[in-house]
Design an enzyme around this catalytic site. Sequence first.
Site, PDB file in Angstrom:
ATOM      1  N   GLU A 191     -26.662  11.420  10.372  1.00  0.00           N
ATOM      2  CA  GLU A 191     -25.936  12.249  11.336  1.00  0.00           C
ATOM      3  C   GLU A 191     -24.417  12.076  11.218  1.00  0.00           C
ATOM      4  O   GLU A 191     -23.655  13.037  11.365  1.00  0.00           O
ATOM      5  CB  GLU A 191     -26.402  11.904  12.760  1.00  0.00           C
ATOM      6  CG  GLU A 191     -25.735  12.680  13.867  1.00  0.00           C
ATOM      7  CD  GLU A 191     -26.103  14.172  13.903  1.00  0.00           C
ATOM      8  OE1 GLU A 191     -27.010  14.580  13.150  1.00  0.00           O
ATOM      9  OE2 GLU A 191     -25.463  14.908  14.681  1.00  0.00           O
ATOM     10  N   HIS A 242      -5.994   1.654   5.120  1.00  0.00           N
ATOM     11  CA  HIS A 242      -6.575   0.786   4.085  1.00  0.00           C
ATOM     12  C   HIS A 242      -7.348  -0.313   4.793  1.00  0.00           C
ATOM     13  O   HIS A 242      -6.766  -1.043   5.593  1.00  0.00           O
ATOM     14  CB  HIS A 242      -5.454   0.194   3.235  1.00  0.00           C
ATOM     15  CG  HIS A 242      -5.922  -0.841   2.260  1.00  0.00           C
ATOM     16  ND1 HIS A 242      -7.059  -0.696   1.495  1.00  0.00           N
ATOM     17  CD2 HIS A 242      -5.399  -2.057   1.916  1.00  0.00           C
ATOM     18  CE1 HIS A 242      -7.220  -1.756   0.722  1.00  0.00           C
ATOM     19  NE2 HIS A 242      -6.228  -2.601   0.969  1.00  0.00           N
ATOM     20  N   HIS A 253     -10.113  -3.664   4.568  1.00  0.00           N
ATOM     21  CA  HIS A 253     -10.799  -4.695   3.791  1.00  0.00           C
ATOM     22  C   HIS A 253     -12.177  -4.932   4.409  1.00  0.00           C
ATOM     23  O   HIS A 253     -12.702  -6.038   4.343  1.00  0.00           O
ATOM     24  CB  HIS A 253      -9.997  -5.994   3.794  1.00  0.00           C
ATOM     25  CG  HIS A 253      -8.828  -5.993   2.849  1.00  0.00           C
ATOM     26  ND1 HIS A 253      -8.177  -7.138   2.472  1.00  0.00           N
ATOM     27  CD2 HIS A 253      -8.212  -4.992   2.198  1.00  0.00           C
ATOM     28  CE1 HIS A 253      -7.189  -6.837   1.642  1.00  0.00           C
ATOM     29  NE2 HIS A 253      -7.188  -5.533   1.464  1.00  0.00           N
ATOM     30  N   HIS A 285     -12.760  -4.920  -2.997  1.00  0.00           N
ATOM     31  CA  HIS A 285     -11.478  -4.934  -2.285  1.00  0.00           C
ATOM     32  C   HIS A 285     -11.579  -4.228  -0.929  1.00  0.00           C
ATOM     33  O   HIS A 285     -11.364  -4.859   0.099  1.00  0.00           O
ATOM     34  CB  HIS A 285     -10.411  -4.282  -3.186  1.00  0.00           C
ATOM     35  CG  HIS A 285      -9.026  -4.288  -2.633  1.00  0.00           C
ATOM     36  ND1 HIS A 285      -7.895  -4.187  -3.423  1.00  0.00           N
ATOM     37  CD2 HIS A 285      -8.562  -4.345  -1.354  1.00  0.00           C
ATOM     38  CE1 HIS A 285      -6.816  -4.203  -2.649  1.00  0.00           C
ATOM     39  NE2 HIS A 285      -7.197  -4.303  -1.391  1.00  0.00           N
ATOM     40  N   CYS A 334       0.818  -1.226   0.000  1.00  0.00           N
ATOM     41  CA  CYS A 334       0.000   0.000   0.000  1.00  0.00           C
ATOM     42  C   CYS A 334       0.842   1.262   0.000  1.00  0.00           C
ATOM     43  O   CYS A 334       0.281   2.368  -0.127  1.00  0.00           O
ATOM     44  CB  CYS A 334      -0.894   0.050   1.245  1.00  0.00           C
ATOM     45  SG  CYS A 334      -2.109  -1.237   1.319  1.00  0.00           S
TER      46      CYS A 334
HETATM   47  C1  LIG Z   1      -5.190 -10.820   1.477  1.00  0.00           C
HETATM   48  S1  LIG Z   1      -4.325  -9.344   1.319  1.00  0.00           S
HETATM   49  C2  LIG Z   1      -4.098  -8.988  -0.410  1.00  0.00           C
HETATM   50  C3  LIG Z   1      -3.259  -7.756  -0.650  1.00  0.00           C
HETATM   51  C4  LIG Z   1      -3.946  -6.535  -0.118  1.00  0.00           C
HETATM   52  O1  LIG Z   1      -4.955  -6.092  -0.656  1.00  0.00           O
HETATM   53  C5  LIG Z   1      -3.476  -5.856   1.049  1.00  0.00           C
HETATM   54  O2  LIG Z   1      -4.077  -4.897   1.498  1.00  0.00           O
HETATM   55  C6  LIG Z   1      -2.227  -6.305   1.721  1.00  0.00           C
HETATM   56  O3  LIG Z   1      -1.335  -5.265   1.787  1.00  0.00           O
HETATM   57  P1  LIG Z   1       0.074  -5.452   2.503  1.00  0.00           P
HETATM   58  O4  LIG Z   1       0.156  -4.298   3.464  1.00  0.00           O
HETATM   59  O5  LIG Z   1       0.105  -6.762   3.236  1.00  0.00           O
HETATM   60  O6  LIG Z   1       1.118  -5.400   1.424  1.00  0.00           O
HETATM   61 ZN   LIG Z   2      -5.960  -4.488   0.271  1.00  0.00          ZN
END
Ligand SMILES: CSCCC(=O)C(=O)COP(=O)(O)O
Ligand SMILES: [Zn+2]
EC number: 4.2.1.109
Length: 236
Positions: free
Chosen positions: A140, A116, A118, A196, A98
Amino acid sequence: MSSSDSDALVLSDDPLHPANLIPELCRNFYQLGWVTGTGGGIGIRVGDKVYIAPSGVQKERILPVHIFVLPYPQAAPSPHTDRVFLRRPSLNLKESACTPLFWNAFELREAGSCIHTHSQNAVMATLLWQGKEFTISHQEMIKGVRVGGVARALSYLDTLVVPIIENTPNKEDLKDSMAEAMKEYPNAAGVLVRRHGAYVWGSDWEKGKTQAECLDYLFEIGVKMRQAGITTVVSS
Ligand SMILES: CSCCC(=O)C(=O)COP(=O)(O)O
Ligand SMILES: [Zn+2]
């Protein structure tokens, strides 16, 4: 720089040092289902330094010694290295994939943190909003979201708009489309990535965390409203 000098960049008794905060926040985010299965994470910038977690590791088990430290702004990388580091962990680890995406938030929004997730709320929002925007109004929690993630707070009367970009097989390839979305939507506090997750930022780690919490709440309630068939806003 010797390894003890560079370790001093991540070893601190201060619980608010970024190398202590990243492991703690990742444990919190894991409990929320935001960084399970090694995915997701957070990058923190304080002044001229950026603190990044390793890639592909269980984010809830990160230790301060696992943290990478990079200079900000990033100096032009040499032909043999992708990035310049002030400190790399001695273990055989790679910095989060990332990193270039976090850099979008630092450069384009002067952010002090980028998260980031998921989160399934974010992913479901990208499945139920099939176009290039997630929108929601009359909630709100919109008042907790800041213009561009870093400026004044939105009003209850504002409609929240978060751009959605398409996922790519390789994370690195998302950098340009995330940057394009941030330029096209200068008021957006985050970017959703279809199927994602989401990238959300703030002017420091606390505000980035708050932005991520408010947006995730709004993704969740938006998804639940759609699933319940609630498409209209009822006034008073
Ligand atoms: C199952 S994680 C797939 C890769 C991804 O989307 C992610 O966010 C992982 O990032 P990382 O910090 O581990 O490089
Ligand atoms: Zn990711």
